[in-house]
Design an enzyme around this catalytic site. Structure first.
Site, mmCIF file in Angstrom:
data_model
loop_
_atom_site.group_PDB
_atom_site.id
_atom_site.type_symbol
_atom_site.label_atom_id
_atom_site.label_comp_id
_atom_site.label_asym_id
_atom_site.label_seq_id
_atom_site.Cartn_x
_atom_site.Cartn_y
_atom_site.Cartn_z
ATOM 1 N N SER A 184 0.788 -1.230 0.000
ATOM 2 C CA SER A 184 0.000 0.000 0.000
ATOM 3 C C SER A 184 0.819 1.279 0.000
ATOM 4 O O SER A 184 0.362 2.295 -0.505
ATOM 5 C CB SER A 184 -0.962 -0.011 1.190
ATOM 6 O OG SER A 184 -0.277 -0.287 2.388
ATOM 7 N N HIS A 212 -5.296 -3.331 -3.017
ATOM 8 C CA HIS A 212 -4.868 -2.382 -4.050
ATOM 9 C C HIS A 212 -4.725 -3.006 -5.433
ATOM 10 O O HIS A 212 -4.372 -2.315 -6.393
ATOM 11 C CB HIS A 212 -3.548 -1.716 -3.641
ATOM 12 C CG HIS A 212 -3.651 -0.960 -2.366
ATOM 13 N ND1 HIS A 212 -4.147 0.313 -2.289
ATOM 14 C CD2 HIS A 212 -3.360 -1.325 -1.093
ATOM 15 C CE1 HIS A 212 -4.150 0.719 -1.035
ATOM 16 N NE2 HIS A 212 -3.673 -0.258 -0.296
ATOM 17 N N LYS A 244 -11.626 0.693 -2.278
ATOM 18 C CA LYS A 244 -10.599 1.255 -3.155
ATOM 19 C C LYS A 244 -11.111 1.266 -4.597
ATOM 20 O O LYS A 244 -11.951 2.086 -4.921
ATOM 21 C CB LYS A 244 -9.299 0.514 -2.937
ATOM 22 C CG LYS A 244 -8.646 1.080 -1.651
ATOM 23 C CD LYS A 244 -7.904 0.167 -0.799
ATOM 24 C CE LYS A 244 -7.557 0.899 0.506
ATOM 25 N NZ LYS A 244 -7.164 -0.006 1.573
HETATM 26 C C1 LIG Z 1 -7.182 -0.234 2.945
HETATM 27 C C2 LIG Z 1 -6.589 -1.539 3.272
HETATM 28 C C3 LIG Z 1 -7.182 -2.395 4.191
HETATM 29 C C4 LIG Z 1 -8.375 -1.966 5.012
HETATM 30 O O1 LIG Z 1 -9.532 -1.946 4.272
HETATM 31 P P1 LIG Z 1 -10.747 -1.060 4.784
HETATM 32 O O2 LIG Z 1 -11.915 -1.607 4.083
HETATM 33 O O3 LIG Z 1 -10.434 0.346 4.406
HETATM 34 O O4 LIG Z 1 -10.815 -1.255 6.272
HETATM 35 C C5 LIG Z 1 -6.641 -3.649 4.372
HETATM 36 N N1 LIG Z 1 -5.532 -4.037 3.706
HETATM 37 C C6 LIG Z 1 -4.913 -3.218 2.839
HETATM 38 C C7 LIG Z 1 -3.685 -3.692 2.136
HETATM 39 C C8 LIG Z 1 -5.407 -1.947 2.600
HETATM 40 O O5 LIG Z 1 -4.787 -1.130 1.767
#
Ligand SMILES: *Cc1c(COP(=O)(O)O)cnc(C)c1O
Length: 390
Positions: A184, A212, A244
């Site tokens: 990330s 991602h 995302k």
């Molecule tokens: C954003 C993210 C999460 C968390 O997801 P949410 O739905 O925002 O709680 C988990 N793992 C990764 C790699 C992320 O980038």
């Protein structure tokens, strides 16, 4: 009476004072426009290069319509957890669509990716077991391991030799390896083909968090696993989020029938929490359709990624080894990263500086993210602004 050594309020004051002095205080800025390539902050329009809305769907008219339809049909709140009376036909349909899309037997929805990850280690492992994670894994996976009864080891970033060493002779009964598909804060991909070979050899399960990659990578947006052409056997369990690329909110875990059943039976972050609002599940079904129907979004995004990388290299900017929508510029000192971010803001460009503890000391960065909603001209503007600063 038990005398107290430190007052909680004093301890907090000290801590906030320290964070403020070292320039690491975080602030939540107030936005009042939808997510998009241009947002408004303090009455100033900014080209936005920090959202994870990779396909530009968060404010897509079709999703807005779907969300409204979902609200008309199901109201606003789910009213209870999935196991009581909060699970609707919208949730069920989304799970079915996710199975078809990922080629897996069963999927289960969670209210957030953080909660989905928290459930994984405790659902699959016990005291005699071991979980291994990449050093740069997302915080939610680290927390999942820490909050479990299993032993926890971290291997060097994307280093399968380090992973193999830790797996070998670890003496654990069951072994689980967890990794981001796309990291990330760095944008690089986990070498999943190599990792899955090591896991097969060492009899360990591989779980991929593709927050991602899902929707972005692979021929039809299937994510990192699809990008590498891996099977459901190579990667035992797939987790991804809707917040995302899909532009909504929530998350899912998908895998074999009985494995997912185990989550429904015992995952505490599923059982003891209110179900995702049905309208969000309803809108996510539409988002998943758009991911598959509008391939041009991925094509345009990757054209912009190439444009940015080539341009940044020509300018001698400190680009990272990333081929994804996450294109960090390594700055180093936290203060310099923050200052560069402020200067970009003055030029009408929004790129937030990422500093410790989110990233290791000395690796503060500008985390630039590109989306399908950006134009070539906007990426050129970003490069022009960076050229004068970094
Ligand atoms: C954003 C993210 C999460 C968390 O997801 P949410 O739905 O925002 O709680 C988990 N793992 C990764 C790699 C992320 O980038």
């Amino acid at each position: 009476m038990c005398p107290q050594k430190t007052d909680i309020r004093d301890a907090i004051k000290l801590n906030i004072g320290h964070i403020t002095q070292s320039g690491l205080k975080r602030v939540r800025r107030v936005h009042d426009t939808p997510q998009g390539p241009v947002i408004r902050l303090n009455n100033k329009n900014l080209i936005n290069f920090c959202s994870n809305d990779y396909l530009g769907l968060a404010n897509h008219p079709a999703l807005i319509t779907a969300m409204k339809q979902g609200v008309d049909q199901y109201g606003v709140g789910a009213g209870a957890s999935q196991l009581i009376c909060g699970y609707t036909a919208a949730h069920e349909k989304l799970e079915e669509r996710l199975c078809a899309f990922t080629g897996r037997q069963k999927a289960v929805i969670f209210s957030s990716g953080y909660m989905a990850n928290l459930s994984i280690v405790n659902t699959l492992l016990d005291r005699a077991d071991m979980v291994l994670g990449d050093r740069l894994n997302h915080a939610s996976m680290i927390d999942a391991a820490r909050m479990s009864r299993a032993k926890f080891r971290r291997y060097r970033h994307v280093d399968t030799v380090s992973l193999r060493d830790l797996l070998q002779g670890c003496g654990a009964e069951k072994k689980l390896v967890m990794t981001d598909g796309v990291f990330s804060m760095d944008g690089d991909m986990a070498p999943l083909p190599d990792i899955s070979l090591v896991c097969a050899e060492m009899n360990a399960w591989l779980v991929v968090d593709d927050a991602h990659g899902f929707g972005v990578l692979g021929e039809n947006g299937g994510g990192t696993v699809q990008h590498f052409g891996l099977t459901t056997e190579d990667v035992s369990l797939l987790m991804a989020t809707f917040g995302k690329a899909l532009g909504t909110a929530g998350a899912f875990i998908a895998g074999d029938e009985e494995v997912i059943e185990q989550f429904i039976q015992s995952a505490r972050t599923l059982i003891y929490t209110t179900a995702l609002p049905p309208a969000l599940a309803y809108a996510s079904v539409r988002a998943l359709e758009i991911v598959q129907e509008e391939k041009w979004r991925r094509e345009h995004l990757f054209a912009l990624i190439n444009q940015f990388k080539n341009g940044a290299r020509e300018l001698g900017l400190p680009v990272a080894n990333s081929d994804t929508a996450i294109q960090p510029l390594l700055i180093g000192a936290a203060e310099k990263a923050a200052e560069t971010s402020r200067q970009l803001f003055e030029k009408g460009i929004n790129v937030v500086a990422i500093r410790p503890p989110t990233v290791p000391n000395g690796t503060s960065r500008l985390r630039i993210t590109l989306t399908a909603a950006h134009s070539e001209a906007q990426v050129d503007q970003l490069l022009d602004a960076l050229c004068a600063l970094v």
